[in-house]
Motif scaffolding. Structure first.
Motif, PDB file in Angstrom:
ATOM      1  N   ALA A  81       0.849  -1.186   0.000  1.00  0.00           N
ATOM      2  CA  ALA A  81       0.000   0.000   0.000  1.00  0.00           C
ATOM      3  C   ALA A  81       0.883   1.233   0.000  1.00  0.00           C
ATOM      4  CB  ALA A  81      -0.899   0.009   1.231  1.00  0.00           C
ATOM      5  N   SER A  82       0.483   2.201  -0.794  1.00  0.00           N
ATOM      6  CA  SER A  82       1.157   3.494  -0.820  1.00  0.00           C
ATOM      7  C   SER A  82       0.070   4.546  -1.031  1.00  0.00           C
ATOM      8  CB  SER A  82       2.192   3.546  -1.953  1.00  0.00           C
ATOM      9  OG  SER A  82       2.831   4.802  -1.957  1.00  0.00           O
ATOM     10  N   GLU A  83      -0.195   5.316  -0.003  1.00  0.00           N
ATOM     11  CA  GLU A  83      -1.318   6.259  -0.019  1.00  0.00           C
ATOM     12  C   GLU A  83      -0.911   7.604   0.552  1.00  0.00           C
ATOM     13  OE1 GLU A  83      -4.464   5.857  -1.084  1.00  0.00           O
ATOM     14  OE2 GLU A  83      -4.288   3.722  -1.559  1.00  0.00           O
ATOM     15  N   ARG A  84      -1.454   8.663  -0.023  1.00  0.00           N
ATOM     16  CA  ARG A  84      -1.421   9.975   0.615  1.00  0.00           C
ATOM     17  C   ARG A  84      -2.700  10.085   1.428  1.00  0.00           C
ATOM     18  NH1 ARG A  84      -1.096  14.310  -3.651  1.00  0.00           N
ATOM     19  NH2 ARG A  84      -1.092  15.648  -1.817  1.00  0.00           N
ATOM     20  N   PHE A  85      -2.637  10.783   2.544  1.00  0.00           N
ATOM     21  CA  PHE A  85      -3.815  10.901   3.406  1.00  0.00           C
ATOM     22  C   PHE A  85      -3.912  12.290   4.017  1.00  0.00           C
ATOM     23  CE2 PHE A  85      -0.433   9.839   6.328  1.00  0.00           C
ATOM     24  CZ  PHE A  85      -0.700  10.631   7.431  1.00  0.00           C
ATOM     25  N   ALA A  86      -5.103  12.588   4.489  1.00  0.00           N
ATOM     26  CA  ALA A  86      -5.350  13.764   5.327  1.00  0.00           C
ATOM     27  C   ALA A  86      -6.212  13.290   6.484  1.00  0.00           C
ATOM     28  CB  ALA A  86      -6.060  14.859   4.544  1.00  0.00           C
ATOM     29  N   ASP A  87      -5.829  13.664   7.675  1.00  0.00           N
ATOM     30  CA  ASP A  87      -6.569  13.312   8.885  1.00  0.00           C
ATOM     31  C   ASP A  87      -6.954  14.582   9.616  1.00  0.00           C
ATOM     32  OD1 ASP A  87      -6.811  10.519   9.126  1.00  0.00           O
ATOM     33  OD2 ASP A  87      -4.811  10.320   9.981  1.00  0.00           O
ATOM     34  N   PHE A  88      -8.105  14.525  10.257  1.00  0.00           N
ATOM     35  CA  PHE A  88      -8.554  15.590  11.139  1.00  0.00           C
ATOM     36  C   PHE A  88      -8.793  14.953  12.500  1.00  0.00           C
ATOM     37  CE2 PHE A  88      -9.324  16.859   6.876  1.00  0.00           C
ATOM     38  CZ  PHE A  88      -8.946  18.192   6.846  1.00  0.00           C
ATOM     39  N   LEU A  89      -8.052  15.415  13.487  1.00  0.00           N
ATOM     40  CA  LEU A  89      -8.102  14.849  14.837  1.00  0.00           C
ATOM     41  C   LEU A  89      -8.571  15.912  15.824  1.00  0.00           C
ATOM     42  CD1 LEU A  89      -4.544  13.329  14.583  1.00  0.00           C
ATOM     43  CD2 LEU A  89      -6.614  11.947  14.730  1.00  0.00           C
ATOM     44  N   THR A  90      -9.479  15.529  16.711  1.00  0.00           N
ATOM     45  CA  THR A  90      -9.915  16.404  17.796  1.00  0.00           C
ATOM     46  C   THR A  90      -9.548  15.725  19.105  1.00  0.00           C
ATOM     47  OG1 THR A  90     -11.765  17.196  16.457  1.00  0.00           O
ATOM     48  CG2 THR A  90     -11.873  17.621  18.828  1.00  0.00           C
ATOM     49  N   PHE A  91      -8.967  16.489  20.011  1.00  0.00           N
ATOM     50  CA  PHE A  91      -8.514  15.968  21.301  1.00  0.00           C
ATOM     51  C   PHE A  91      -9.315  16.599  22.433  1.00  0.00           C
ATOM     52  CE2 PHE A  91      -4.994  15.629  18.371  1.00  0.00           C
ATOM     53  CZ  PHE A  91      -4.488  14.363  18.619  1.00  0.00           C
ATOM     54  N   ASP A  92      -9.509  15.833  23.504  1.00  0.00           N
ATOM     55  CA  ASP A  92     -10.150  16.393  24.698  1.00  0.00           C
ATOM     56  C   ASP A  92      -9.077  16.989  25.612  1.00  0.00           C
ATOM     57  OD1 ASP A  92      -9.013  14.217  26.090  1.00  0.00           O
ATOM     58  OD2 ASP A  92     -10.928  13.176  26.332  1.00  0.00           O
ATOM     59  N   ASP A  93      -9.488  17.525  26.742  1.00  0.00           N
ATOM     60  CA  ASP A  93      -8.542  18.169  27.662  1.00  0.00           C
ATOM     61  C   ASP A  93      -7.534  17.193  28.253  1.00  0.00           C
ATOM     62  OD1 ASP A  93      -9.662  20.633  27.185  1.00  0.00           O
ATOM     63  OD2 ASP A  93     -10.868  20.653  29.015  1.00  0.00           O
ATOM     64  N   ALA A  94      -7.856  15.891  28.252  1.00  0.00           N
ATOM     65  CA  ALA A  94      -6.935  14.876  28.764  1.00  0.00           C
ATOM     66  C   ALA A  94      -5.952  14.412  27.689  1.00  0.00           C
ATOM     67  CB  ALA A  94      -7.721  13.678  29.300  1.00  0.00           C
ATOM     68  N   GLY A  95      -6.091  14.931  26.468  1.00  0.00           N
ATOM     69  CA  GLY A  95      -5.189  14.538  25.391  1.00  0.00           C
ATOM     70  C   GLY A  95      -5.627  13.298  24.635  1.00  0.00           C
ATOM     71  N   LEU A  96      -6.874  12.854  24.839  1.00  0.00           N
ATOM     72  CA  LEU A  96      -7.386  11.688  24.121  1.00  0.00           C
ATOM     73  C   LEU A  96      -8.110  12.134  22.854  1.00  0.00           C
ATOM     74  CD1 LEU A  96      -8.812   9.601  27.088  1.00  0.00           C
ATOM     75  CD2 LEU A  96      -6.638   9.274  25.881  1.00  0.00           C
ATOM     76  N   ILE A  97      -8.071  11.309  21.843  1.00  0.00           N
ATOM     77  CA  ILE A  97      -8.755  11.600  20.585  1.00  0.00           C
ATOM     78  C   ILE A  97     -10.252  11.398  20.794  1.00  0.00           C
ATOM     79  CG2 ILE A  97      -9.037  10.914  18.169  1.00  0.00           C
ATOM     80  CD1 ILE A  97      -6.089   9.833  18.378  1.00  0.00           C
ATOM     81  N   THR A  98     -11.041  12.422  20.468  1.00  0.00           N
ATOM     82  CA  THR A  98     -12.499  12.300  20.559  1.00  0.00           C
ATOM     83  C   THR A  98     -13.120  12.107  19.189  1.00  0.00           C
ATOM     84  OG1 THR A  98     -12.793  14.700  20.455  1.00  0.00           O
ATOM     85  CG2 THR A  98     -12.635  13.685  22.656  1.00  0.00           C
ATOM     86  N   ASN A  99     -12.416  12.531  18.150  1.00  0.00           N
ATOM     87  CA  ASN A  99     -12.902  12.338  16.789  1.00  0.00           C
ATOM     88  C   ASN A  99     -11.715  12.283  15.837  1.00  0.00           C
ATOM     89  OD1 ASN A  99     -13.754  13.760  14.030  1.00  0.00           O
ATOM     90  ND2 ASN A  99     -15.440  12.552  14.834  1.00  0.00           N
TER      91      ASN A  99
END
Length: 121
Positions: free
Chosen positions: A93-111
């Motif tokens: 596999a060879s892919e370009r990607f874009a990610d959108f990450l949202t973090f909570d106040d504890a530093g965990l990914i929420t979305n």
């Protein structure tokens, strides 16, 4: 404690390092219990479904992300990069990607929302 700009960049980098290490437990632990993940080809994953994805449903066996850009706004990071790896069927596999990450106040990914750079329609 609210994560600051440099911390959001570090949290995003930690996510890719954890995924690339192949440690499904550590990767799953980066997500809040009620987090959601949207990825092309899958229904929206929420909570336990994210853990299940990293523990077996993910079609990637191994690989390496190369992050080329991270833009931070508040608790969110927009990440662009490429991925090279091996799929469970043995193909490469060879892919370009874009990610959108949202973090909570504890530093965990929420979305997390992922996009790939290839024609789908």
């Amino acid at each position: 404690m609210t994560a600051e700009r440099h911390s959001i960049e570090e949290l995003a980098a930690r996510y890719y390092a954890t995924v690339d290490s192949g440690d499904a437990d550590a990767t799953s632990a980066l997500f809040a219990p009620d987090a959601s993940y949207d990825r092309p080809g899958y229904p929206t994953m929420v909570g336990q479904a994210i853990t299940d994805f990293y523990h077996g449903e993910r079609i990637i066996v191994s690989g390496q992300h190369t992050v080329t850009e991270v833009l931070v706004s508040g608790q969110q990071a927009a990440v662009q990069g490429s991925f090279v790896g091996t799929l469970k069927d043995g193909s490469e596999a060879s892919e370009r990607f874009a990610d959108f990450l949202t973090f909570d106040d504890a530093g965990l990914i929420t979305n997390r929302t992922t996009y790939f750079y290839r024609a789908a329609v």
